[in-house]
Enzyme design. Structure first.
Site, mmCIF file in Angstrom:
data_model
loop_
_atom_site.group_PDB
_atom_site.id
_atom_site.type_symbol
_atom_site.label_atom_id
_atom_site.label_comp_id
_atom_site.label_asym_id
_atom_site.label_seq_id
_atom_site.Cartn_x
_atom_site.Cartn_y
_atom_site.Cartn_z
ATOM 1 N N GLU A 1 -3.411 8.138 0.321
ATOM 2 C CA GLU A 1 -4.758 7.588 0.523
ATOM 3 C C GLU A 1 -5.453 8.230 1.606
ATOM 4 O O GLU A 1 -6.618 8.643 1.566
ATOM 5 C CB GLU A 1 -4.805 6.124 0.722
ATOM 6 C CG GLU A 1 -4.427 5.390 -0.656
ATOM 7 C CD GLU A 1 -4.391 3.921 -0.456
ATOM 8 O OE1 GLU A 1 -4.676 3.044 -1.325
ATOM 9 O OE2 GLU A 1 -3.947 3.324 0.639
ATOM 10 N N LYS B 1 -13.013 -9.458 2.644
ATOM 11 C CA LYS B 1 -12.140 -8.234 3.556
ATOM 12 C C LYS B 1 -12.991 -7.795 4.818
ATOM 13 O O LYS B 1 -12.419 -7.112 5.408
ATOM 14 C CB LYS B 1 -12.205 -7.044 2.369
ATOM 15 C CG LYS B 1 -11.309 -7.277 1.393
ATOM 16 C CD LYS B 1 -9.893 -7.779 1.665
ATOM 17 C CE LYS B 1 -9.124 -8.172 0.264
ATOM 18 N NZ LYS B 1 -8.877 -7.240 -0.355
#
Length: 241
Positions: free
Chosen positions: A105, A123
């Protein structure tokens, strides 16, 4: 509205930034999976893009959705990466790697012109650290690597607990790159850039889940609607939402 529905809304907003001919980094995780599925529907409708997956799981999802794929060695650049995050702070620093794909990633995000992070609003946190920080490590010399991590945490004034991540079979979780993951339960990371720098120079650490300065913008979905936050440098440069 469920968390899953919010994630899909955020993914749909990010999809609006995709243009014909783009080369895209495809993130990993439950939120990124929504983006891959929505992108696949657009591809079936004639959109021409190429995707670079950040994990074998994402590769399988993208293939199932009919998205043409390539590797970073086969493309000269990536226009955009869309990925989720485990935590996001107001400066758009991230904790990522809950799904175990942090190394790929980060490589893909760093190779991209832009990175859009998609998430539900839970989040967004004031300070990173509530979610355990994944640290990808070489199995060899793990005890020495753990001691070095503990020393880095102490320098930052953090008293955390390190736990080796196990897979569903009860044995050490193995990443796509053949490494292990140590999850650092820290509670709070007062200076994420400083900790990121200290972890990056420890022999034995392959990569860590602090993504500093990589996110261009964040799309947050809540029951009250969509909120888009851009990194200040991106706003100054006139980058579009």
């Amino acid at each position: 509205m469920s968390s899953d529905e919010l994630k899909r809304q955020a993914a749909a907003v990010a999809l609006e930034q995709v243009r014909d001919g783009m080369k895209l980094g495809l993130g990993t995780g439950s939120t990124a999976k929504h983006f891959v599925e929505l992108l696949g529907a657009k591809v079936q409708g004639g959109l021409q893009v190429v995707g670079v997956p950040t994990s074998e799981v994402t590769r399988a999802d993208a293939e199932r959705c009919g998205i043409p794929l390539a590797t970073l060695d086969e493309v000269d650049h990536l226009d955009l990466t869309v990925d989720g995050a485990d935590e996001i702070d107001p400066a758009l620093n991230l904790v990522k790697g809950g799904g175990g794909a942090l190394l790929r990633e980060k490589i893909v995000a760093a190779a991209s012109g832009r990175m859009i992070v998609i998430a539900d609003d839970s989040k967004l946190v004031e300070t990173l650290g509530r979610f355990p920080l994944p640290i990808e490590v070489i199995p060899f010399g793990l005890a020495a690597t753990r001691r070095a991590i503990e020393q880095a945490l102490a320098v930052c004034g953090i008293d955390g607990e390190l736990k080796l991540r196990n897979g569903k079979d009860g044995h050490a979780f193995v990443t796509d790159g053949g490494h292990w993951i140590v999850d650092a339960h820290l509670g709070r990371i007062p200076d994420a850039p400083r900790l990121a720098g200290l972890l990056s120079v420890i022999p034995g650490i392959v990569e860590h889940g602090l993504f500093i300065g990589l996110a261009s913008s964040v799309v947050l979905a809540s029951p009250h609607g969509i909120r888009i936050i851009e990194r200040p440098a991106c706003r100054d440069s006139g980058e579009s939402k």
